[in-house]
Every structure is written in structure tokens, then in C-alpha cells.
Design a protein around this motif. Structure first.
Motif, PDB file in Angstrom:
ATOM      1  N   ASN A 125       0.987  -1.516  -0.342  1.00 18.68           N
ATOM      2  CA  ASN A 125      -0.303  -0.234  -0.092  1.00 18.68           C
ATOM      3  C   ASN A 125       1.244   0.878  -0.279  1.00 18.68           C
ATOM      4  O   ASN A 125       2.035   1.839   0.647  1.00 18.68           O
ATOM      5  N   GLY A 126       0.055   2.832  -0.220  1.00 21.33           N
ATOM      6  CA  GLY A 126       0.862   3.563  -0.338  1.00 21.33           C
ATOM      7  C   GLY A 126       1.402   3.736   1.608  1.00 21.33           C
ATOM      8  O   GLY A 126       2.891   4.911   1.092  1.00 21.33           O
ATOM      9  N   GLY A 127       0.393   3.484   2.660  1.00 21.89           N
ATOM     10  CA  GLY A 127       1.572   4.112   2.928  1.00 21.89           C
ATOM     11  C   GLY A 127       2.585   3.028   4.048  1.00 21.89           C
ATOM     12  O   GLY A 127       3.605   3.793   4.534  1.00 21.89           O
ATOM     13  N   THR A 130       5.527   5.821   1.751  1.00 25.61           N
ATOM     14  CA  THR A 130       6.382   6.661   2.549  1.00 25.61           C
ATOM     15  C   THR A 130       6.184   6.146   3.489  1.00 25.61           C
ATOM     16  O   THR A 130       7.688   6.391   3.402  1.00 25.61           O
ATOM     17  N   TYR A 153      -1.921  14.787   2.775  1.00 30.28           N
ATOM     18  CA  TYR A 153      -2.315  13.174   3.562  1.00 30.28           C
ATOM     19  C   TYR A 153      -1.325  11.653   2.962  1.00 30.28           C
ATOM     20  O   TYR A 153      -1.043  12.087   2.039  1.00 30.28           O
ATOM     21  N   HIS A 154      -0.641  10.999   3.354  1.00 29.79           N
ATOM     22  CA  HIS A 154       0.307  10.199   3.324  1.00 29.79           C
ATOM     23  C   HIS A 154       0.456   8.918   3.716  1.00 29.79           C
ATOM     24  O   HIS A 154       0.982   7.641   3.666  1.00 29.79           O
ATOM     25  N   GLY A 155      -1.226   8.284   4.093  1.00 29.23           N
ATOM     26  CA  GLY A 155      -1.230   7.732   4.396  1.00 29.23           C
ATOM     27  C   GLY A 155      -2.233   7.244   5.644  1.00 29.23           C
ATOM     28  O   GLY A 155      -2.544   8.883   6.235  1.00 29.23           O
ATOM     29  N   THR A 203       4.125  16.061  -1.272  1.00 27.90           N
ATOM     30  CA  THR A 203       3.303  15.221  -2.251  1.00 27.90           C
ATOM     31  C   THR A 203       3.075  16.107  -3.759  1.00 27.90           C
ATOM     32  O   THR A 203       4.014  17.066  -3.369  1.00 27.90           O
ATOM     33  N   HIS A 207      -3.259  17.915  -3.223  1.00 29.22           N
ATOM     34  CA  HIS A 207      -4.052  17.802  -3.290  1.00 29.22           C
ATOM     35  C   HIS A 207      -5.484  17.300  -2.292  1.00 29.22           C
ATOM     36  O   HIS A 207      -5.493  16.406  -2.071  1.00 29.22           O
ATOM     37  N   ASP A 238       6.745  12.258  -2.620  1.00 34.69           N
ATOM     38  CA  ASP A 238       4.630  11.654  -2.337  1.00 34.69           C
ATOM     39  C   ASP A 238       4.675  11.481  -3.426  1.00 34.69           C
ATOM     40  O   ASP A 238       3.816  12.258  -3.990  1.00 34.69           O
ATOM     41  N   VAL A 240       2.421   8.222  -4.874  1.00 36.40           N
ATOM     42  CA  VAL A 240       1.335   7.398  -4.431  1.00 36.40           C
ATOM     43  C   VAL A 240       0.185   7.885  -5.667  1.00 36.40           C
ATOM     44  O   VAL A 240      -0.355   6.878  -5.704  1.00 36.40           O
ATOM     45  N   ARG A 241      -0.768   8.973  -4.856  1.00 35.30           N
ATOM     46  CA  ARG A 241      -1.955   9.158  -5.688  1.00 35.30           C
ATOM     47  C   ARG A 241      -1.075  10.171  -7.315  1.00 35.30           C
ATOM     48  O   ARG A 241      -2.393   9.886  -8.537  1.00 35.30           O
ATOM     49  N   LYS A 266      -0.557   2.864  -5.654  1.00 36.74           N
ATOM     50  CA  LYS A 266      -1.873   3.241  -6.596  1.00 36.74           C
ATOM     51  C   LYS A 266      -2.099   2.563  -8.258  1.00 36.74           C
ATOM     52  O   LYS A 266      -2.220   1.475  -8.222  1.00 36.74           O
TER      53      LYS A 266
HETATM   54  N1  PMP Z   1      -0.063   9.266  -0.110  1.00 34.35           N
HETATM   55  C1  PMP Z   1      -1.052  10.157  -1.302  1.00 34.35           C
HETATM   56  C2  PMP Z   1      -0.781  10.747  -1.498  1.00 34.35           C
HETATM   57  C3  PMP Z   1      -2.340   9.238  -0.942  1.00 34.35           C
HETATM   58  O1  PMP Z   1      -3.157   9.622  -1.906  1.00 34.35           O
HETATM   59  C4  PMP Z   1      -2.012   7.851  -0.552  1.00 34.35           C
HETATM   60  C5  PMP Z   1      -3.586   7.663  -0.189  1.00 34.35           C
HETATM   61  N2  PMP Z   1      -4.335   7.888  -1.223  1.00 34.35           N
HETATM   62  C6  PMP Z   1      -1.534   7.598   0.291  1.00 34.35           C
HETATM   63  C7  PMP Z   1      -0.301   8.206   0.572  1.00 34.35           C
HETATM   64  C8  PMP Z   1      -1.887   6.203   1.242  1.00 34.35           C
HETATM   65  O2  PMP Z   1      -1.871   4.762   0.151  1.00 34.35           O
HETATM   66  P1  PMP Z   1      -3.098   3.737   0.789  1.00 34.35           P
HETATM   67  O3  PMP Z   1      -3.779   4.487   0.402  1.00 34.35           O
HETATM   68  O4  PMP Z   1      -2.384   2.660  -0.309  1.00 34.35           O
HETATM   69  O5  PMP Z   1      -1.797   3.667   1.874  1.00 34.35           O
END
Ligand code: PMP
Length: 420
Positions: A125-127, A130, A153-155, A203, A207, A238, A240-241, A266
Motif C-alpha cells: 500500500n501507499g502507506g 511513505t 495525506y500520506h497514509g 506530495t 491535493h 510522495d 502515491v496518487r 496506486k
Molecule cells: N500518499 C498519498 C498522496 C495518497 O493519496 C495515499 C492514498 N490516498 C497514500 C499516501 C496512502 O496510500 P494507501 O491508502 O495505499 O496506503
């Protein structure tokens, strides 16, 4: 396209019945951002199938999808080449005692595609990504302070969760905050961290939910890079998005700023569960030293899907196509809003657009718009940035704009009722 409204009453639909069952066996009926209480009015909670840029809910209604699973779907749902790659790997097995050849190949793909990357590691996962970046930055610098933008948002892990429930102040003891795109506030946070600065985590653009999206200024990105260089700290991007949607090489390449560490997830496997950290040689030792792992982190199916996704993203201009489609959507929305005399603001890169209404702090207009558009077959979001995929074609955008015209009419009626 869209079936006529189901004959069943709202309380008897398949979605409503599943919500009732879920409420008994799943706390709150659902967790996190998909909690039923957070869904815009009239939105389904449960989905049955998806193909290309269309999704179908459990009530059998079909929508042009502008959320793309909140980002993971880049090439369209069930893209034939991604499915073929994933299924071929699945036929051999997914989860072994260790990684398959595909892990090395995928790391090679990332290193070839992303200019800042000398190496890559994979998670789910993104979390995971990060958090791994932050851990590596601390291990590599021997310092503790990590600077993050207010509201980014980072998770959902304790160190970065937007909620305070179950989180202790110690979990976030070494986080310092700055305003996105504000060089002076970034510098103030750098000064406050002093000799303990491990990383700046940012990020690729701003966003945050419910506010206008904001691209980074070159001055801001350059200042973040310079501050990390001066302090020998890590610049963590970051992605992720944003990853693969704006620029496959990395979203800050056009700004001439490269991170030391970058978090991806993602879109990288077009809907299969995968995250990645890419890094430069400065942090290779740190990435070797930290203990990061997970039971499913070397699953081969998602990696095979990612290899195919990266290849298509490199060979066809995915960011270019989704930009064109996003612009068509944006121009259409602007035209329809003007026709109804409704003031809207559109922001962000066209690939990941957001539309907000003026004078709408309670989001009633946004919700009314989305609920009416949904009834006519377009799945928008009133507050979160949306996503285009390479499955969206002009005819899909035009169908969604037809649905949006009903949304604007609903907002005009709401305004009329308020003014009565
Ligand atoms: N960083 C960003 C910029 C995100 O948008 C997200 C998820 N929306 C995350 C980290 C965390 O990702 P995840 O939900 O897959 O853990």
C-alpha cells in the motif's frame, strides 16, 4: 448505458441490504474514507464489476467512472494486456517463499524509467511506501525530524493518520509542518528542525480534500531541494496518487527537481496491490539497513501486472491522453456551468481534476451536483480530486457531460429553493 431507476425502493436495493448486513459484522459498516457516513448522498457503497471506464454497482447501475478506484486504475478496469500478464503469472503461483524473477525485472524497469532512481523496493500500500521512505531517511541521516505540509495525506498509519483516534502525540513527536508552496514557512520549519532534520516529505502537488488543487511552484520545489542539500537531509516525494499520471519519469522532472526517495503505489499495477520505493545511491545503504517487509510484499501477480502497466505507460503517451480527456471534461463542465449561470472553480492538472462550487462551504451544491449526475450515469466526487484513465474516450466524456448537465440543473434548483 444506464439502466432506468430500479423498481425496488431505496431500502430494498441490493446495496441497502448489504449495508444492513455489513453494519452487523463490520464496525460502522465500512472503514476509513469509504465509511457509509462519508459517502455522498445517493452513492452506492458496493460494486459488482467494472470494464474500461465503466463501473457497475450491486444494484446493476452503470457509471462512467471518474474515481478509477481512487487512483489505482490508470489504463481502465480489466485492461486486456494487464489481465493477460497477471493471469499468466497467477497460473504459475503468486505467493512463494521468496520473490520471483519478476521482482528483479520490475526493479530494473523502475530504474530505467525514473531518472532519480538507482534502486527500487516493493511493498503493497501507499502507506507502506511513505513509511518506508521516512524510516530510510532517518536511518540514512541518523536524525529524527520530518517536515510535512499541513493537511497533506500520506497514509493512515499513526504517524500520518488524519484522525487522532488511537494515535498518541509520541507517534508524531518528530513531525514539523509547513504550508505547501510557501517557501518562508518551509524555511521556518527547516530552521526549527535544525541539526535534527532527516527529511522533507512532499506530495507531487497539493491535493488536499475539499480545497482547490495547487501545483507546486518551481521556486518551492527548488527551495525544498536546496534545503535538503544544505542540511544533508532527504527529499522524499510522495507520488502515491500522482505516479504515472502526470509524467512517467516522476512528476517533478519538468521542474528540474529530483527527490532522493520516492513513494509510489496506486496506478503502478493498474489495480493490483503494489507499492514501490525508488531511491538514489545516497540512500542505498540506509535502505539495506532498515528492516522493512510484509507477508505479501513479493507477490508476483501484482509485479507482473506492474511490468505490463509500466511498459504501456512508457510506450503510449498515457499522461498525454488522459490530459486531453481531462481537458475535454473541464471545458465541458465550464460550458455547462456558464449556461446555468453557476459559479464553479476547476483546479489541478486535467489528468486529476477537481470541480468545486463557489459559496459552498457545506458542500450542498457539490453533493447535489454529484447525486444528480450519478442518477444519470456519471460517477464524480464533490470534494476529492478525480482521475481519468486511458480507457476514457471522447464519447465517454460527452456521455458524462450529459449526466453533468442534470447535476448543474439540480444545483440551480437548490439555489432557487434557497432564494425563495
Ligand atoms: N500518499 C498519498 C498522496 C495518497 O493519496 C495515499 C492514498 N490516498 C497514500 C499516501 C496512502 O496510500 P494507501 O491508502 O495505499 O496506503
Amino acid at each position: 448505458m444506464t439502466k432506468p431507476a430500479a423498481a425496488l425502493s431505496e431500502t430494498q436495493t441490493a446495496d441497502a441490504l448489504l449495508r444492513e448486513r455489513a453494519a452487523r459484522v463490520v464496525p460502522g459498516g465500512m472503514w476509513g474514507h469509504l465509511n457509509a457516513a462519508r459517502l455522498p448522498e445517493g452513492y452506492p457503497q458496493f460494486f459488482a464489476s467494472a470494464e474500461g471506464c465503466r463501473i457497475r454497482d450491486v444494484n446493476g447501475r452503470e457509471y462512467v467512472d471518474f474515481m478509477c478506484s481512487w487512483g489505482p486504475v490508470l489504463l481502465g478496469h480489466r485492461h486486456p494486456e494487464i489481465q493477460a500478464a497477471a493471469e499468466a503469472q497467477a497460473a504459475l503461483g503468486d505467493c512463494f517463499n521468496g520473490p520471483g524473477e519478476v521482482m528483479v525485472e520490475l526493479a530494473e524497469d523502475f530504474v530505467a524509467m525514473v531518472p532519480h532512481a538507482d534502486w527500487a523496493m516493493f511493498q503493497k500500500n501507499g502507506g507502506d511506501a511513505t513509511t518506508s521512505c521516512v524510516t530510510m531517511a532517518r536511518a540514512g541521516t541518523g536524525r529524527r525530524k520530518v517536515l510535512v505540509a499541513k493537511g497533506s495525506y500520506h497514509g493512515a498509519l499513526p504517524w500520518c493518520s488524519p484522525s487522532v483516534a488511537g494515535v498518541t502525540s509520541e507517534d508524531r513527536a518528530h513531525l514539523l509542518h509547513f504550508e505547501y508552496n510557501d517557501v518562508a514557512s518551509l524555511q521556518a520549519a527547516v530552521d526549527e528542525a535544525g541539526k535534527d532534520l532527516a527529511a522533507i516529505l512532499i506530495t507531487a502537488f497539493r491535493h488536499d480534500m475539499g480545497r482547490d488543487l495547487e501545483l507546486p511552484t518551481r521556486e518551492f520545489a527548488t527551495a525544498a531541494r536546496a534545503a535538503c542539500d544544505a542540511a544533508d537531509a532527504a527529499l522524499i516525494l510522495d507520488e502515491v496518487r500522482t505516479g504515472l499520471r502526470l509524467d512517467v519519469r516522476g512528476s517533478w522532472e519538468t521542474l528540474g527537481v529530483r527527490p532522493d526517495l520516492c513513494a509510489w503505489s496506486k496506478a503502478i499495477a493498474n489495480g493490483y496491490a503494489l507499492a514501490a520505493v525508488t531511491g538514489n545511491d545516497r540512500f542505498r545503504d540506509a535502505a539495506t539497513k532498515v528492516f522493512v517487509t510484509g507477508s505479501f510484499w513479493c507477490g508476483t501477480v501484482a509485479m507482473a501486472a506492474a511490468r505490463a502497466t509500466l511498459r504501456i505507460a512508457r510506450e503510449t503517451d498515457v499522461p498525454g491522453h488522459i490530459r486531453t480527456m481531462g481537458l475535454r471534461l473541464r471545458e465541458g463542465l465550464a460550458r455547462l456551468a456558464a449556461r446555468e449561470g453557476i459559479a464553479i472553480r476547476q483546479s489541478g492538472p486535467p489528468q486529476m481534476p477537481l470541480m468545486l462550487f463557489d459559496d459552498d462551504t457545506d458542500v450542498r451544491k457539490g453533493r447535489a451536483f454529484c447525486a444528480a449526475a450519478l442518477r444519470h450515469g456519471a460517477f464524480f466526487h464533490p470534494q476529492h480530486n478525480m482521475f481519468l484513465s486511458s480507457a476514457h474516450q471522447a464519447a465517454d466524456i460527452d456521455a458524462a457531460l450529459e449526466a453533468a448537465s442534470h447535476g448543474f440543473r439540480a444545483v440551480r434548483e437548490l439555489d432557487a429553493r434557497r432564494n425563495r
